[in-house]
Write a protein that holds these residues in place. Structure first.
Motif, PDB file in Angstrom:
ATOM      1  N   UNK A  11      76.912   5.215   4.025  1.00  0.00           N
ATOM      2  CA  UNK A  11      77.829   4.750   2.989  1.00  0.00           C
ATOM      3  C   UNK A  11      77.792   5.576   1.698  1.00  0.00           C
ATOM      4  N   UNK A  12      77.247   6.786   1.765  1.00  0.00           N
ATOM      5  CA  UNK A  12      77.063   7.584   0.550  1.00  0.00           C
ATOM      6  C   UNK A  12      78.190   8.585   0.332  1.00  0.00           C
ATOM      7  N   UNK A  13      78.439   8.895  -0.931  1.00  0.00           N
ATOM      8  CA  UNK A  13      79.388   9.949  -1.310  1.00  0.00           C
ATOM      9  C   UNK A  13      79.031  10.417  -2.713  1.00  0.00           C
ATOM     10  N   UNK A  54      67.611   0.998   0.550  1.00  0.00           N
ATOM     11  CA  UNK A  54      68.511   1.096   1.700  1.00  0.00           C
ATOM     12  C   UNK A  54      67.709   1.349   2.968  1.00  0.00           C
ATOM     13  N   UNK A  55      68.135   0.705   4.028  1.00  0.00           N
ATOM     14  CA  UNK A  55      67.619   0.987   5.360  1.00  0.00           C
ATOM     15  C   UNK A  55      68.782   0.811   6.326  1.00  0.00           C
ATOM     16  N   UNK A  56      69.168   1.899   6.968  1.00  0.00           N
ATOM     17  CA  UNK A  56      70.256   1.835   7.940  1.00  0.00           C
ATOM     18  C   UNK A  56      69.811   0.940   9.091  1.00  0.00           C
ATOM     19  N   UNK A  57      70.642  -0.011   9.441  1.00  0.00           N
ATOM     20  CA  UNK A  57      70.297  -0.942  10.516  1.00  0.00           C
ATOM     21  C   UNK A  57      70.634  -0.381  11.899  1.00  0.00           C
ATOM     22  N   UNK A  73      69.389  -3.615   0.297  1.00  0.00           N
ATOM     23  CA  UNK A  73      68.657  -4.850   0.059  1.00  0.00           C
ATOM     24  C   UNK A  73      67.502  -4.552  -0.888  1.00  0.00           C
ATOM     25  N   UNK A  74      67.250  -5.462  -1.788  1.00  0.00           N
ATOM     26  CA  UNK A  74      66.112  -5.295  -2.683  1.00  0.00           C
ATOM     27  C   UNK A  74      64.797  -5.640  -1.986  1.00  0.00           C
TER      28      UNK A  74
END
Length: 163
Positions: A110-112, A13-16, A128-129
């Motif tokens: 987007x985590x919980x 994950x990388x926050x855009x 993204x992989x």
């Protein structure tokens, strides 16, 4: 659609951030039809913690706060004001207008945390992989997800002890 993966202390994950096509997740209807709120609150609500309420109120955003009510729990709470389509009123010109004061729920996205699965994520274009980040880089997201989980535990525990 790419899903959450963790390996060797890294997350795919990388926050855009500003480059995200969806700087706000917009109206949310739940993850699955098998998931429902025990007190029948709609999923599009952005529920505020006491800390969120205070931060928004003290910074002049009281017009974005509404009172919510759970009839089943006979309990009041605060939430973000929404447009009729379920979009947060702080979402202006395609961006969050209160990003530095955003609610805990938004800061966790987007985590919980799910009591059955642990750390979970809602699909987001940041997954993204092709890029991996240190889990430590997103510790504030996880901390905010924990705060929301604790908010709900307290919400229902208080309701239980009040009856």
């Amino acid at each position: 659609m790419c899903t959450l993966k963790i390996k060797d202390g890294k997350i795919n994950f990388r926050c855009k951030a500003e480059l995200c096509n969806h700087s706000c997740c917009g109206p949310f209807s739940g993850i699955t039809s098998e998931l429902s709120s025990i007190d029948k609150r709609p999923f599009d609500e952005i529920v505020l913690t006491e800390e969120d309420y205070t931060r928004l109120y003290e910074n002049g955003y009281s017009d974005l706060i509404e009172e919510g009510y759970s009839e089943e729990m006979d309990k009041h709470y605060y939430k973000m004001a929404l447009e009729p389509d379920g979009t947060c009123r702080a979402f202006v010109n395609g961006r969050c207008s209160i990003h530095s004061f955003s609610p805990t729920l938004c800061k966790a996205f987007p985590f919980y945390f799910d009591m059955f699965s642990g750390l979970c994520a809602i699909n987001c274009e940041g997954f993204s992989d092709s890029h991996w980040s240190s889990l430590d880089d997103y510790s504030s997201y996880f901390e905010n997800a924990r705060k929301m989980y604790e908010f709900w535990l307290k919400f229902y525990t208080k309701a239980e002890s009040e009856n």
